[in-house]
Design a protein around this motif. Sequence first.
Motif, PDB file in Angstrom:
ATOM      1  N   VAL A 212       0.836  -1.198   0.000  1.00  0.00           N
ATOM      2  CA  VAL A 212       0.000   0.000   0.000  1.00  0.00           C
ATOM      3  C   VAL A 212       0.869   1.245   0.000  1.00  0.00           C
ATOM      4  O   VAL A 212       0.592   2.215  -0.726  1.00  0.00           O
ATOM      5  CB  VAL A 212      -0.960  -0.002   1.206  1.00  0.00           C
ATOM      6  N   ARG A 213       1.954   1.248   0.815  1.00  0.00           N
ATOM      7  CA  ARG A 213       2.866   2.407   0.834  1.00  0.00           C
ATOM      8  C   ARG A 213       3.471   2.631  -0.546  1.00  0.00           C
ATOM      9  O   ARG A 213       3.553   3.768  -1.024  1.00  0.00           O
ATOM     10  CB  ARG A 213       3.992   2.189   1.856  1.00  0.00           C
ATOM     11  N   SER A 214       3.894   1.547  -1.177  1.00  0.00           N
ATOM     12  CA  SER A 214       4.498   1.652  -2.505  1.00  0.00           C
ATOM     13  C   SER A 214       3.497   2.181  -3.521  1.00  0.00           C
ATOM     14  O   SER A 214       3.821   3.055  -4.341  1.00  0.00           O
ATOM     15  CB  SER A 214       5.019   0.283  -2.947  1.00  0.00           C
ATOM     16  N   ALA A 215       2.266   1.679  -3.456  1.00  0.00           N
ATOM     17  CA  ALA A 215       1.234   2.121  -4.402  1.00  0.00           C
ATOM     18  C   ALA A 215       0.896   3.587  -4.187  1.00  0.00           C
ATOM     19  O   ALA A 215       0.716   4.348  -5.151  1.00  0.00           O
ATOM     20  CB  ALA A 215      -0.009   1.250  -4.247  1.00  0.00           C
ATOM     21  N   LEU A 216       0.810   4.014  -2.927  1.00  0.00           N
ATOM     22  CA  LEU A 216       0.532   5.426  -2.642  1.00  0.00           C
ATOM     23  C   LEU A 216       1.662   6.317  -3.157  1.00  0.00           C
ATOM     24  O   LEU A 216       1.417   7.387  -3.723  1.00  0.00           O
ATOM     25  CB  LEU A 216       0.345   5.625  -1.138  1.00  0.00           C
TER      26      LEU A 216
END
Length: 226
Positions: A212-216
């Motif tokens: 999720v951090r990477s996608a954000l």
Amino acid sequence: MTSMASLPLPGRPDTLVIGGHTDADRVLLTPRGELVRGCARILAEKLARLPAGTARVDVDMSGVHFMDTAGLEFLEVLRDHGRRRSVPVTATRWNDQPRRILELAGLDTTDPLRSSAPEGAPSPTVSAVALEREERLHLLEEEVEQLRRAIVSRPVIDQARGILMATYGCTSDEAWHILREASQLSNTKLRAVAEALTAGAEAEGAPPPEEVRSALSRALARRSSR
């Protein structure tokens, strides 16, 4: 013109309130709220209290903002009242989500109490009618459930949008697109992305999962490059 008292649902906050007034021998009912479980009983009690000599009942549905399959029972109570009393009954001025439910149920969205079959047309077999109704009700129930989930998810999604707006100076629409893109990039439900972001913003909250951090980060980078 005679005033008629509203009838709230006992034991819970005004899920459905039916107000209205009489004019000579005509009654106008004005429901407000939601057509959910219990609405048919509220209507039946209201109709039982109508003045003697009522020759027509019109129902203005513009104050109803949500409807599930219980709304079909509400309509059946109205239809049955008209048949038993031999008086015309209408239910008009449908809006938004309730109107969509009528469409899915195959009913006339102008007045679902009006027969949609042409006069004199042959009736389809009972089995065909039952099958079509079952299919339509299944679609109706699915759409209502999707709407309920969206209503439940909205607060946390709005919180996540607020965090993005405050942190990165983006607009509300930009924050929405960032969340949606992060959801797609991480193959994670939008609500889960929003929950992870809001939890991570708390004083002792855990950071969002790596995917999720990477996608954000990728969604934010794409916004900056535009």
